[in-house]
Design an enzyme around this catalytic site. Sequence first.
Site, PDB file in Angstrom:
ATOM      1  N   ARG A 235      38.900  41.747  38.808  1.00  0.00           N
ATOM      2  CA  ARG A 235      38.883  43.205  38.866  1.00  0.00           C
ATOM      3  C   ARG A 235      37.598  43.641  39.563  1.00  0.00           C
ATOM      4  O   ARG A 235      36.518  43.112  39.274  1.00  0.00           O
ATOM      5  CB  ARG A 235      38.965  43.831  37.466  1.00  0.00           C
ATOM      6  CG  ARG A 235      40.302  43.661  36.779  1.00  0.00           C
ATOM      7  CD  ARG A 235      41.430  44.392  37.521  1.00  0.00           C
ATOM      8  NE  ARG A 235      42.701  44.308  36.820  1.00  0.00           N
ATOM      9  CZ  ARG A 235      43.585  43.346  36.995  1.00  0.00           C
ATOM     10  NH1 ARG A 235      43.311  42.353  37.840  1.00  0.00           N
ATOM     11  NH2 ARG A 235      44.726  43.360  36.337  1.00  0.00           N
ATOM     12  N   GLU A 264      41.199  51.400  44.613  1.00  0.00           N
ATOM     13  CA  GLU A 264      42.322  50.811  45.345  1.00  0.00           C
ATOM     14  C   GLU A 264      43.434  51.833  45.511  1.00  0.00           C
ATOM     15  O   GLU A 264      43.694  52.594  44.568  1.00  0.00           O
ATOM     16  CB  GLU A 264      42.851  49.581  44.589  1.00  0.00           C
ATOM     17  CG  GLU A 264      41.818  48.476  44.464  1.00  0.00           C
ATOM     18  CD  GLU A 264      42.362  47.227  43.766  1.00  0.00           C
ATOM     19  OE1 GLU A 264      43.578  47.189  43.467  1.00  0.00           O
ATOM     20  OE2 GLU A 264      41.583  46.304  43.518  1.00  0.00           O
ATOM     21  N   HIS A 283      44.303  43.045  47.379  1.00  0.00           N
ATOM     22  CA  HIS A 283      44.755  42.777  46.019  1.00  0.00           C
ATOM     23  C   HIS A 283      46.138  42.123  46.027  1.00  0.00           C
ATOM     24  O   HIS A 283      47.109  42.668  45.487  1.00  0.00           O
ATOM     25  CB  HIS A 283      44.775  44.051  45.179  1.00  0.00           C
ATOM     26  CG  HIS A 283      44.632  43.754  43.710  1.00  0.00           C
ATOM     27  ND1 HIS A 283      44.161  44.664  42.809  1.00  0.00           N
ATOM     28  CD2 HIS A 283      44.899  42.627  42.975  1.00  0.00           C
ATOM     29  CE1 HIS A 283      44.138  44.135  41.591  1.00  0.00           C
ATOM     30  NE2 HIS A 283      44.589  42.895  41.667  1.00  0.00           N
TER      31      HIS A 283
END
Length: 318
Positions: A235, A264, A283
């Site tokens: 994270r 994000e 991601h």
Amino acid sequence: MTTRVVVLDDYQQVALTSADWSHVAGTDIRVLTEHLPDADAVVAALADADVVVAMRERTAFGADVLNRLPRLRLLVTTGMRNASIDIAAANRLGMTVCGTHGSGAGTGELTWGMLIALFHDLPTQTASVARGGWQVGVGRELRGCTLGILGLGTIGRQVAGYATAFGMRVLAWSQHLTADQAAAAGAEYVSKAELFERSDAVTVHLTLSARTTGLVGAAELARLGPHGYLVNTSRGPIVDEPALLAALADHTIAGAALDTFDVEPLPRHSPLRGMPGLIVTPHIGYVSEQSYAVYFREVVEDIGAWLTGQPVRMLAPA
């Protein structure tokens, strides 16, 4: 009244082909492929939704948003944990929150690919060939180097196994890790400071919490040193982004690879884009055909079970 289902953040437009949705054929399903940028956009898009399917933590559902969605009754998240959903608030409002499993292999594999890319400087080498050039610089072998792992859970142990197979020494640390647990995974338990000081590369596999936010900062990066690499596929907020940018600019560390970020999708003008010595991916650690097949099959199961009044895989507040 027809149950209205909205599937969020289907960037690749694969949600409806990753599972058999005929099991909830009586519902009205709408898929959104663009990210909803803020709370107002989320509320506007979901005002008529009875069921919302969230892809991991891409969209936040705090109490403020949930209070503005009076029709929402079921919130399904891919994964069995989602820090972006206020489950307690959802439950107070009479909403059910359910999760799914995934394949679990992709994030560890991506971590290992990033390590190889950093050690062998693949971005620079491929860019040179694309420009018409040839070899530039000299890479490093992983064998004989030391890997430090922050967090020795499922993914951390997976990465430790890869490291051992590649002939690396493995160090590990997390707040509640014991020496016996580390040894069982083929790692040596050390303090956090010693892990950064002794490692040639450090990978992050911790759960985001108040305790882990900013855990990797300027002091840790300084201990890692000018020949060390950092990989974060966990994270974003676990690593202090300004500190990392400064460490890369000052050559405090040799390089880094990130698959996760504070915000994000990564803002278009983020200084992380194009930063020398930094590999960034959007991601994608959990983005695989295998994970999506599990995610959406169990999403359909969650919706079907809820429609019958017998919800499964219900998530409880942390």
